[in-house]
Design an enzyme around this catalytic site. Sequence first.
Site, short mmCIF file in Angstrom:
data_model
loop_
_atom_site.label_atom_id
_atom_site.label_comp_id
_atom_site.label_asym_id
_atom_site.label_seq_id
_atom_site.Cartn_x
_atom_site.Cartn_y
_atom_site.Cartn_z
N LYS A 46 0.86 -1.18 0.00
CA LYS A 46 0.00 0.00 0.00
C LYS A 46 0.90 1.23 0.00
O LYS A 46 2.08 1.16 0.37
CB LYS A 46 -0.95 -0.01 1.18
CG LYS A 46 -0.31 0.15 2.53
CD LYS A 46 -1.28 0.72 3.55
CE LYS A 46 -2.34 -0.25 4.00
NZ LYS A 46 -3.47 0.43 4.62
N ASN A 70 -13.50 3.85 -4.07
CA ASN A 70 -12.87 3.98 -2.76
C ASN A 70 -12.33 5.38 -2.57
O ASN A 70 -12.02 6.09 -3.52
CB ASN A 70 -11.76 2.93 -2.56
CG ASN A 70 -10.40 3.43 -3.02
OD1 ASN A 70 -9.70 4.15 -2.30
ND2 ASN A 70 -10.03 3.09 -4.26
N ASN A 128 3.36 6.78 -6.45
CA ASN A 128 1.93 7.03 -6.66
C ASN A 128 1.79 8.51 -7.01
O ASN A 128 1.82 9.37 -6.14
CB ASN A 128 1.16 6.65 -5.39
CG ASN A 128 -0.33 6.86 -5.54
OD1 ASN A 128 -0.78 7.38 -6.56
ND2 ASN A 128 -1.08 6.47 -4.54
N CYS A 131 -2.93 9.56 -7.02
CA CYS A 131 -4.02 9.29 -6.08
C CYS A 131 -5.12 10.34 -6.25
O CYS A 131 -4.86 11.53 -6.14
CB CYS A 131 -3.50 9.31 -4.65
SG CYS A 131 -4.82 8.95 -3.49
N ASN A 191 -4.03 4.00 -12.47
CA ASN A 191 -4.69 4.09 -11.17
C ASN A 191 -6.22 4.11 -11.39
O ASN A 191 -6.70 3.87 -12.50
CB ASN A 191 -4.22 5.35 -10.43
CG ASN A 191 -4.26 5.16 -8.92
OD1 ASN A 191 -5.19 4.54 -8.38
ND2 ASN A 191 -3.28 5.67 -8.22
N GLY A 243 -9.01 -3.75 -13.20
CA GLY A 243 -10.08 -4.69 -13.52
C GLY A 243 -9.65 -6.10 -13.84
O GLY A 243 -10.43 -6.87 -14.41
C1 LIG Z 1 -9.36 -0.07 -1.50
C2 LIG Z 1 -8.33 0.42 -2.48
C3 LIG Z 1 -7.19 1.07 -2.00
C4 LIG Z 1 -6.22 1.53 -2.89
N1 LIG Z 1 -5.10 2.14 -2.41
C5 LIG Z 1 -4.12 2.50 -3.28
C6 LIG Z 1 -2.90 3.04 -2.79
O1 LIG Z 1 -2.67 3.17 -1.58
N2 LIG Z 1 -1.97 3.42 -3.71
C7 LIG Z 1 -2.14 3.27 -5.06
O2 LIG Z 1 -1.25 3.61 -5.84
N3 LIG Z 1 -3.29 2.72 -5.53
C8 LIG Z 1 -4.26 2.35 -4.69
N4 LIG Z 1 -5.41 1.78 -5.17
C9 LIG Z 1 -5.56 1.58 -6.62
C10 LIG Z 1 -5.13 0.16 -7.03
O3 LIG Z 1 -3.78 -0.10 -6.76
C11 LIG Z 1 -5.37 -0.07 -8.53
O4 LIG Z 1 -4.60 0.86 -9.27
C12 LIG Z 1 -6.84 0.12 -8.90
O5 LIG Z 1 -7.69 -0.39 -7.90
C13 LIG Z 1 -7.18 -0.56 -10.26
O6 LIG Z 1 -6.97 -1.93 -10.19
P1 LIG Z 1 -8.16 -2.98 -9.89
O7 LIG Z 1 -9.28 -2.64 -10.83
O8 LIG Z 1 -7.54 -4.32 -10.12
O9 LIG Z 1 -8.57 -2.77 -8.48
C14 LIG Z 1 -6.40 1.33 -4.30
C15 LIG Z 1 -7.54 0.67 -4.77
C16 LIG Z 1 -8.50 0.22 -3.87
C17 LIG Z 1 -9.71 -0.51 -4.41
#
Ligand SMILES: Cc1cc2nc3c(=O)[nH]c(=O)nc-3n(C[C@H](O)[C@H](O)[C@H](O)COP(=O)(O)O)c2cc1C
Length: 303
Positions: A46, A70, A128, A131, A191, A243
């Site tokens: 994270k 989120n 990151n 964000c 992201n 996704g």
């Molecule tokens: C609950 C949650 C917390 C996240 N926290 C971070 C984070 O701390 N840093 C970051 O770069 N991305 C964060 N993301 C983004 C994810 O790393 C990812 O880029 C994004 O969810 C797309 O991928 P997915 O569709 O597989 O979830 C977060 C996503 C979710 C759902």
Amino acid sequence: MNPDLSINFAGIKFKNPVFTASGTFGYGYELKDLIPLKKLGGIVTKTITLKPRSGNLQPRIAEVASGMLNTIGLQNMGVKVFVEEPLKKLIKIGVPVIVSIAGATINEYVETVKILGVQNGISAVELNLSCPNLKKKIVCHDLPLMQNVIKDVKKVSKVPVIAKLSPLVTDISELALVAQNAGADGVTLANTYPAMAIDVKAFKPRLSTIKGGMSGACVKPMSVRCVYDAYKNIKVPIIGCGGIMTGEDAVEFMLAGARVVSVGSASLVSPKSLVNIIDEFENILKEKNIKSAEEIIGLLNKN
Ligand SMILES: Cc1cc2nc3c(=O)[nH]c(=O)nc-3n(C[C@H](O)[C@H](O)[C@H](O)COP(=O)(O)O)c2cc1C
């Protein structure tokens, strides 16, 4: 014969291309009793910041059709506590560790990397830069700021630096090129997508911050497009993200040009998703009689 799943990414060898995505797998080691962590290609932590952060107010998560929103707001223990026990436990797992970091200023990024730098065992840092949940501007929407963050972090980092970008831009391939030219050794695309949802029974937003980041199955076609577009324009490798729920999804990102993938929301559905994705990915290569995972990277994007 089993296909060779290993991938070289920015000079680092990973045993397979399936990583955790930042923020969706805790600090990494907490899930050790639920899945065989050693099976993972890489663990992205994270996002860690210089100072601890308590994150945004609840509610911070809302389920939407085929995905979720989120607004965690980078809750984390801060780098000084992180490098003590959590990072040590993480490194002991024996899987390459990529530490995700963020800052409110360039100096905060640099100081965080300096503190991490004294630790052996980190394979890379992921910046990151995207964000959507901080009150301040998204870093990569300010090109000079993004360039300076990357340049200054590169000066102090002992390991490859990966830039995680926001998909909310007119042309992601241009943004990825700027990140590469500033010195990034790789980019993560992408992201979450800024979004919002309203509780119609309560006439209230479903997130405390009204807007948040959308992820999950619903974003995959948009993120695949980001990878496809950027791959044509840059030489540095891409972590495909957005996704990915199945091995097929991972293959799709790699055909579009991702060298490896990171999986987020699927782990929140079930922590076992990552292991299933790796097995499914291997089976697809077997069925297609492909000898090495490297062979499929950008296959659909070669001209
Ligand atoms: C609950 C949650 C917390 C996240 N926290 C971070 C984070 O701390 N840093 C970051 O770069 N991305 C964060 N993301 C983004 C994810 O790393 C990812 O880029 C994004 O969810 C797309 O991928 P997915 O569709 O597989 O979830 C977060 C996503 C979710 C759902």
